[in-house]
Every structure is written in structure tokens, then in C-alpha cells.
Design an enzyme around this catalytic site. Structure first.
Site, short mmCIF file in Angstrom:
data_model
loop_
_atom_site.label_atom_id
_atom_site.label_comp_id
_atom_site.label_asym_id
_atom_site.label_seq_id
_atom_site.Cartn_x
_atom_site.Cartn_y
_atom_site.Cartn_z
N ASP A 153 2.32 1.72 -3.39
CA ASP A 153 1.31 2.24 -4.32
C ASP A 153 1.08 3.74 -4.10
O ASP A 153 0.87 4.49 -5.04
CB ASP A 153 -0.02 1.50 -4.15
CG ASP A 153 0.08 0.08 -4.70
OD1 ASP A 153 1.07 -0.20 -5.41
OD2 ASP A 153 -0.80 -0.75 -4.39
N LYS B 69 22.54 -29.88 -20.64
CA LYS B 69 21.07 -30.00 -20.75
C LYS B 69 20.59 -31.20 -19.95
O LYS B 69 21.13 -32.29 -20.10
CB LYS B 69 20.68 -30.20 -22.22
CG LYS B 69 20.90 -28.98 -23.09
CD LYS B 69 19.83 -27.94 -22.78
CE LYS B 69 19.66 -26.93 -23.86
NZ LYS B 69 18.95 -27.27 -25.01
N CYS C 268 -10.56 -38.48 -48.80
CA CYS C 268 -11.25 -38.56 -50.09
C CYS C 268 -11.57 -39.99 -50.51
O CYS C 268 -12.08 -40.22 -51.60
CB CYS C 268 -10.42 -37.88 -51.17
SG CYS C 268 -8.88 -38.76 -51.51
N CYS D 9 -1.71 -40.77 -50.30
CA CYS D 9 -2.93 -40.69 -51.09
C CYS D 9 -2.54 -40.09 -52.44
O CYS D 9 -1.99 -38.99 -52.49
CB CYS D 9 -3.94 -39.80 -50.37
SG CYS D 9 -5.29 -39.29 -51.43
N ARG E 287 17.57 -11.20 -28.70
CA ARG E 287 18.74 -11.75 -29.38
C ARG E 287 18.63 -11.55 -30.90
O ARG E 287 19.60 -11.27 -31.57
CB ARG E 287 18.87 -13.24 -29.08
CG ARG E 287 20.13 -13.82 -29.73
CD ARG E 287 19.94 -15.25 -30.18
NE ARG E 287 19.52 -16.07 -29.09
CZ ARG E 287 20.35 -16.63 -28.23
NH1 ARG E 287 21.63 -16.44 -28.37
NH2 ARG E 287 19.90 -17.36 -27.27
N ALA F 254 0.84 -1.21 0.00
CA ALA F 254 0.00 0.00 0.00
C ALA F 254 0.87 1.26 0.00
O ALA F 254 0.62 2.20 -0.75
CB ALA F 254 -0.92 -0.01 1.22
N GLU G 84 18.46 -13.33 -18.87
CA GLU G 84 17.27 -14.04 -19.32
C GLU G 84 16.03 -13.44 -18.67
O GLU G 84 15.99 -13.24 -17.45
CB GLU G 84 17.42 -15.52 -18.91
CG GLU G 84 16.58 -16.47 -19.66
CD GLU G 84 17.22 -16.96 -20.99
OE1 GLU G 84 18.24 -16.38 -21.43
OE2 GLU G 84 16.65 -17.90 -21.56
N LEU H 174 24.76 -21.17 -26.86
CA LEU H 174 25.74 -21.98 -26.13
C LEU H 174 25.83 -23.36 -26.76
O LEU H 174 24.84 -23.88 -27.26
CB LEU H 174 25.29 -22.14 -24.67
CG LEU H 174 25.37 -20.92 -23.77
CD1 LEU H 174 24.70 -21.21 -22.44
CD2 LEU H 174 26.83 -20.54 -23.54
#
Ligand code: IVH
Length: 671
Positions: A39, A313, A412, A426, A137, A36, A173, A85
Site C-alpha cells: 500500500d 460437463k 380473473c 384462461c 466474447r 502495508a 476466463e 466448445l
């Protein structure tokens, strides 16, 4: 008393109090003001800014609320290329990285390990302590200017604290915390808007809003992972630079750890993997970096990534699900693809319901039956896949659970044919509605004819109502036919017709790509169109002549010949021509045609080639040349004996390129 104060001073005081509150909250993790009270400060500042707009500071915290609406993002050159990277997936990969670095450096070295955040890379520039620019980037050399949007991110300081360098580039990031992501999606759902598949998409989608007021309502966070500034403000170690960033008020991940051996790094990774689900943000691995900055220069970079860092990773996340059914999809070239349907399952950051099985031999190879419990896997942006069967359904061997390849096309009813490794297709071509829809969708796509407003739903509708029998029928559509169709009022029908009309201006390479010839992507279309500048010439080219072209092998050549030996296709091209599709060989308007578009460049010093020649070349590539350096300059190209302009550019943090590097830089931008 506050009201007695000069309003300008009061505004500065309020800004200082708000910035201090942000620092306590985001950097010190020690909020001292209630929401508050915060604000109230903001309200007081806004009221004064409303009254005295001439005193609004460019970096007032009121910018956090957004306001500017951009029609597009300006492309701006990065101070240094913004690289990606290299990846490691195992301890061996890490060991190789460490050995490579040690061999090149000739000694051991300290490393820092940190979480790899799953968000969006941004590059921030501060000039004399003020945030002046934020770029995505982009292609690594040029980023998109998203400054107004980034200014709405509360944890990114608009002004640095303490003594500040003339310029500072910070990379890091932007991401969204897991619980903020849930809240955001719930809110979007309530408002009947599209939700985001995962926090990464939410962060990227929020940052790329043209209206910064929308970004300001998105709960974005930021962690820095690299910076550069004049040398007297930088340390010899990356970890010390990170500490310096914190002192300036820029958020840095608290989990950064030091290591000397691969075993230390693996310990960090194991711990991080265990912590992963409890972290408040998504990560997809760890980043390992050499700490010593001089070593960064010695190790250098490849064209894609620095040699002093590597991303480890995490293995793709797997989950279990029941295989409910297998549906059949028919692509634009007639290929029939089985698609597995599973109960919605959350894996690798998204909820998955459909998984492509590519072809029927994959189903046989994996031994799949309906009702089986299967392991599914998804990593990052990779397409999800069924890895293996975990538990067979008790009645898996009965007919009811068998996955039976279709005999006829589901769209079809034409009898399917088989090629190669149990690949069904097809043969009906554009007479098959599914293929026709796919062909028109490709024809209208952005890189092809770029017909805005012609989405899949409208295409399906027009095909189902027999209003489109092939791509050329698009140019026969009239306002009377379109108005009144579901989702099409007068305005959208006219807009669509206008977009179709405009598509007649597309160049020959784009039309060639739009035709959707098997194996002819954008690059091949450009090669073919440059060698054969009209469709008549290309239609007469022999396979041998086609194969003489760079990057055109026997299978592309055969596919082009097959296409043009079908008289129907020749007729379509004649019809496009008659409808006024120009198919000129003018400039190939790919995204790379104007790599320097919007860039303000200054030349300074003496050059070995003539200055006029360089100027003309830069203009041809889309740049604007200017005689003097200012904050608006994007790049300075300098020759021998460059003096004050170069100095000024360096002090403003503007990218400076020796003229000898120009060719290489342009080549990099254009690839
Ligand atoms: S260092 C020159 N550290 O991952 C600096 N990158 O897949 C190179 N990323 O482009 C980046 N967390 O956008 C670094 N702690 C971290 C990171 C990180 C996420 C992103 C970054 C990079 C991408 C590569």
C-alpha cells in the site's frame, strides 16, 4: 535518497516494484511484501502521479483503481473468432472425440486436461508487452471493449515481463473465487444493494460495469487458457505456450495435466470431480485439448467450436427438498402454469425456491403430492427441474396433500379451458389482469417497443388502478395521472411519458413483435413485415399466402389469422396508428442491423470487385473506412499484392482478412 531522485525515474521504479510484488503474489504464489508495504508503494506512486500527471504511464498500476466511466462498450472485431466448445457428457462422448481427432490426424496425440472455469471469457491483447485491449466474447466475431475494467484486475499484468513479442493475444476466463463471492454478496447486502445469484453472474456483472471504479472493488481473478503471437515467440505445444505465458507473468491454472488415452482423461475428470467442492473457485467440468498446435490447424474448427478441444460437463448437480405448495401462474397468452414452491435450496450454484412444473400432466407423470421429498436438479444456466419423488409424504394419498388443478383463473376467476396434454388456459385475454400485465410487459420490452422505465411493478400498479385496459392505453397516460403514484415522482413520471412518446417511432416489424401474437417471435415478425409492409396488408393475408413465406408453417399462419380476425385486435392497431405510432417499414433495427458499427477498417491491395463497391457496402454495414493503418484500426481487408499496410497491421496484431473471405465473415456477423 529517494527524494533526490528524478520523480520520473522514481515513478518508474515504483511501478517496477509494484509489478514485481504482483508477480510474486499472483504468479509465484510467494508474496514477499506485506500488504502495508505494498500500500505504501501504491500511495507513493499515486502522490507522484497527482503531482506530475503528464508522466502517468498508460499502464500504471494506479489504473487498477479505475476511474474511467464509459457510456457504453465499443464493439471491436476479434483477432480470430472467439469460439465456444463442443460438449461431452460421458466417456463414450470423449472416446468419439479422440477417435475423430485420430482419424483426421492419422496418428495418436497428447492431450492436456484442465478445469473448466465457470466465469466469463475475455480476450486480452498486448502490444510490445503492454496490455492495450481487453474484449468480451460478444457474438464471437465482435467483442465489447472492457479494457479499463480489465486493467483493474490485479492478477492480470499491465505489462509483460522479460522479452516480449510485438503482439500477443491471450484468451482466458475471468472468475470470482468462492470466498470472495460470499464476501462481495455480504457487502452488497449490507449496503442494501442487489446481490448476485452465483459467482458467474458476479464476475459477469462486475466486468460489465460502466464505472471502472466499481469493477476495481470487485475481487476478480483470471486464468489464461490459450494464446497467439508471432510464430517466433510461440512453441509447438499449447502446454509450452501456457508455460511461456506464466513466464510473461500471466496466471495459468496449476491443475493442467497431460494425458494420452481416454482412460487418463477419465482419471483426471474423476479426481477433479472429487476435488471440486474443495477448490477455491467454481468449475462446471473439464476441458480436454489436443496439445500439438500444428494438429489444431489440421483439425480446424466448425462454425461454433474448435475441433481440437472438447468440454466435459459434470452431470447436473442434484439436491433434495420438500415440496411445500404449488402456486398457479397465468402467462400473457393465458397459459396456466403450476409452479412448485420448495424450501430455499442451494443447487448448481444458486438458491432455488420456485420450480416450474410446466403443466398438470407433468405433476401426474411424476406422481407429486404436497409434502413429498423430491430430487431437484440444475446445471449451469438450465432451468431447475423436479426430477422425481424420493420419499412420499406419509399422508400423500389424502385430499389435503393432493395437488388439484384450479377450475377458475386465479387472476380473473374466469372458468379455465383445457387444451392438448392437460394444458389449462384462461380464455379471458386482456380482460384478465395477469394476462394484461404480461402483454404490456412484453409490449414494453427492449426488443419490442423498448419503453424504458415501464417495469413490472408500475405495470401492475397501473393495471390494478384501471389506468391500463390494453396496450394502446399507454399512449393515453398523462402526467397528472402518473405523478403521485407510489414510486413515481415528477421526474420519473415525465421520463416514463417521454419513453412512451419515443416508442411511437418503432418500426413495423417491432410493433408486430410487440403485439405478442402467439408463435410470432422477432425473426417471424421480420419475415411477415418484409412481405406485408403495413398492418392493413398483413391483416388481409390468407393462411395459404402466409405459409408461402420462408419459415412460416401452418401453426404460425393460423395464429396470425386468428389474431387479425379478431376485430378488437384490428381496432388496437388502428388506435396505435391514430396515436401516432409510425410503424414504418424503414430499416429493421435489430441488434444485427449494423454489424460493423464502430469498426475502423482499412482496405489494401487489388480487389476483384471494385473498391468503391466494397467501400459502400462496408459503410452501409456501419463501418468507418480509413486510408492508413494505426493502433486504432480494427480490421484490414486485403486483396492481391498487398504490401506495407498489411505488414504494419500484422505487426500491430490487427485482424487481417483476405477480401475473398469478406462475404463469409459478414454473413457470420449477421446471423
Ligand atoms: S478453451 C479456443 N479452457 O468455456 C479456446 N475454455 O463452454 C477454447 N472455459 O468459451 C476455450 N474454462 O470461455 C477453455 N480451461 C478452459 C476453460 C474454458 C472455461 C470457457 C471458455 C469457453 C467456454 C465454453
Amino acid at each position: 535518497m529517494v527524494s533526490m531522485l528524478d520523480p520520473k525515474i522514481r515513478m518508474q521504479q515504483l511501478i517496477a516494484q509494484i509489478e514485481q510484488a504482483n508477480f510474486d503474489y499472483y504468479i509465484q504464489d510467494n508474496p514477499k511484501l506485506s500488504d502495508a508495504a505494498y500500500d505504501e508503494l501504491m500511495k507513493a506512486l499515486l502522490a507522484l502521479e497527482h503531482r506530475y500527471p503528464e508522466w502517468i504511464s498508460a499502464n500504471s498500476p494506479s489504473k487498477r483503481i479505475g476511474g474511467d466511466v464509459a457510456s457504453g462498450f465499443k464493439a471491436v472485431a476479434h483477432h480470430r473468432p472467439m469460439q465456444s466448445l463442443d460438449n461431452a457428457f460421458s466417456e463414450d462422448d470423449l472416446q468419439n472425440f479422440v477417435t475423430r481427432c485420430a482419424d483426421k490426424l492419422g496418428h495418436g496425440f497428447d492431450m492436456i486436461c484442465e478445469p473448466k472455469l465457470d466465469g466469463l471469457a475475455v480476450s486480452l491483447t498486448y502490444q510490445h508487452g503492454q496490455l492495450t485491449q481487453a474484449l468480451t466474447r460478444g457474438d464471437g466475431s465482435m467483442g465489447e471493449d472492457i479494457t479499463q475494467n480489465v486493467k483493474t484486475i490485479r492478477s492480470i499484468p499491465l505489462a509483460l515481463r522479460g522479452s516480449t513479442p510485438a503482439w500477443l493475444v491471450v484468451r482466458g476466463e475471468v472468475f470470482i473465487q468462492k470466498n470472495d463471492f460470499e464476501k462481495l454478496n455480504n457487502k452488497l447486502k449490507q449496503q442494501g444493494e442487489k446481490t448476485f445469484a452465483n459467482p458467474r453472474n458476479a464476475a459477469a456483472g462486475s466486468l460489465r460495469q460502466h464505472d471502472s471504479r466499481i469493477t476495481s472493488k470487485r475481487p476478480l481473478s483470471f486464468y489464461a487458457y490459450w494464446c497467439d503471437a508471432p510464430s517466433e515467440h510461440m512453441n509447438t505445444k499449447l502446454s509450452d505456450n501456457m508455460k511461456q505465458l506464466k513466464r510473461w507473468g500471466i496466471p495459468v491454472n496449476q491443475l493442467i495435466t497431460h494425458g494420452q488415452q481416454v482412460t487418463d482423461v477419465m482419471k483426471f475428470i474423476d479426481q477433479l470431480q472429487r476435488k471440486r467442492q474443495h477448490l477455491s473457485y467454481e468449475i462446471d467440468g473439464a476441458v480436454i485439448k489436443v496439445d500439438d498446435l500444428k494438429s489444431h490447424d489440421t483439425l480446424g474448427t466448425t462454425s461454433k467450436a474448435p475441433r481440437w478441444a472438447i468440454a466435459y460437463k459434470f452431470p447436473a448437480e442434484t439436491a433434495h427438498a420438500t415440496l411445500l405448495s404449488v402456486e398457479v401462474q397465468v402467462g400473457r397468452l393465458g397459459t396456466v402454469t403450476p409452479v412448485a414452491m420448495i424450501e430455499p435450496t442451494f443447487v448448481g450454484g444458486v438458491t432455488i425456491q420456485y420450480i416450474t412444473l410446466h403443466n398438470y400432466s407433468e405433476i401426474n407423470r411424476k406422481g407429486l403430492s404436497l409434502g413429498d421429498e423430491v430430487a431437484i436438479r440444475r446445471a449451469g444456466d438450465v432451468i431447475p427441474e423436479i426430477v422425481s419423488v424420493i420419499k412420499k409424504h406419509p399422508e400423500a394419498s389424502t385430499q389435503a396433500h393432493a395437488i388439484i388443478p384450479p377450475r377458475v383463473c386465479p387472476s380473473c376467476a374466469t372458468t379455465l379451458k383445457q387444451s392438448g396434454d392437460f394444458i389449462l388456459y384462461c380464455p379471458a385475454g386482456e380482460r384478465c389482469p395477469a394476462q394484461l400485465v404480461g402483454q404490456i410487459q412484453h409490449f414494453a420490452s427492449r426488443k419490442a417497443m423498448n419503453i424504458d422505465g415501464l417495469g413490472i411493478r408500475i405495470i401492475e400498479l397501473l393495471v390494478n388502478r384501471n389506468m391500463l385496459g390494453n396496450v394502446t392505453d399507454l399512449y393515453r397516460l398523462s402526467s397528472e395521472q402518473l405523478v403521485g403514484l407510489p414510486r413515481l415522482g415528477v421526474k420519473s413520471a415525465n421520463n416514463l411519458l417521454m419513453a412512451i412518446e419515443q416508442s411511437k417511432q418503432r418500426s413495423w416489424p417491432r410493433v408486430l413483435y410487440a403485439l405478442g401474437i402467439k408463435e410470432v417471435g422477432m425473426a417471424t415478425a421480420n419475415t411477415l413485415a418484409s412481405a406485408y409492409p403495413s398492418w392493413q396488408q398483413l391483416s388481409e393475408a390468407s393462411e395459404d399466402n402466409l405459409m408461402a413465406l420462408n419459415d412460416v408453417g401452418p401453426s404460425i399462419a393460423a395464429s396470425v389469422r386468428t389474431f387479425f380476425s379478431d376485430t378488437n385486435n384490428q381496432l388496437r392497431l388502428q388506435q396505435l396508428n391514430d396515436f401516432g405510432v409510425t410503424m414504418t417499414m424503414a430499416v429493421i433495427k435489430s441488434d444485427q442491423s449494423n454489424p460493423l458499427k464502430g469498426l475502423k477498417i482499412v482496405l489494401t491491395g487489388k480487389f476483384t470487385t471494385s473498391r468503391d463497391q466494397i467501400t459502400q457496402r462496408l459503410i452501409n454495414l456501419g463501418a468507418t473506412l480509413s486510408g492508413s493503418v494505426s493502433a486504432k484500426t480494427d480490421l484490414v481487408i486485403f486483396g492481391d499484392a498487398a504490401g506495407s499496410k498489411l505488414k504494419k497491421a500484422q505487426s500491430l496484431g490487427i485482424k487481417c482478412l483476405p477480401s475473398s473471405d469478406l462475404d463469409q465473415w459478414v454473413a457470420q456477423l449477421s446471423t
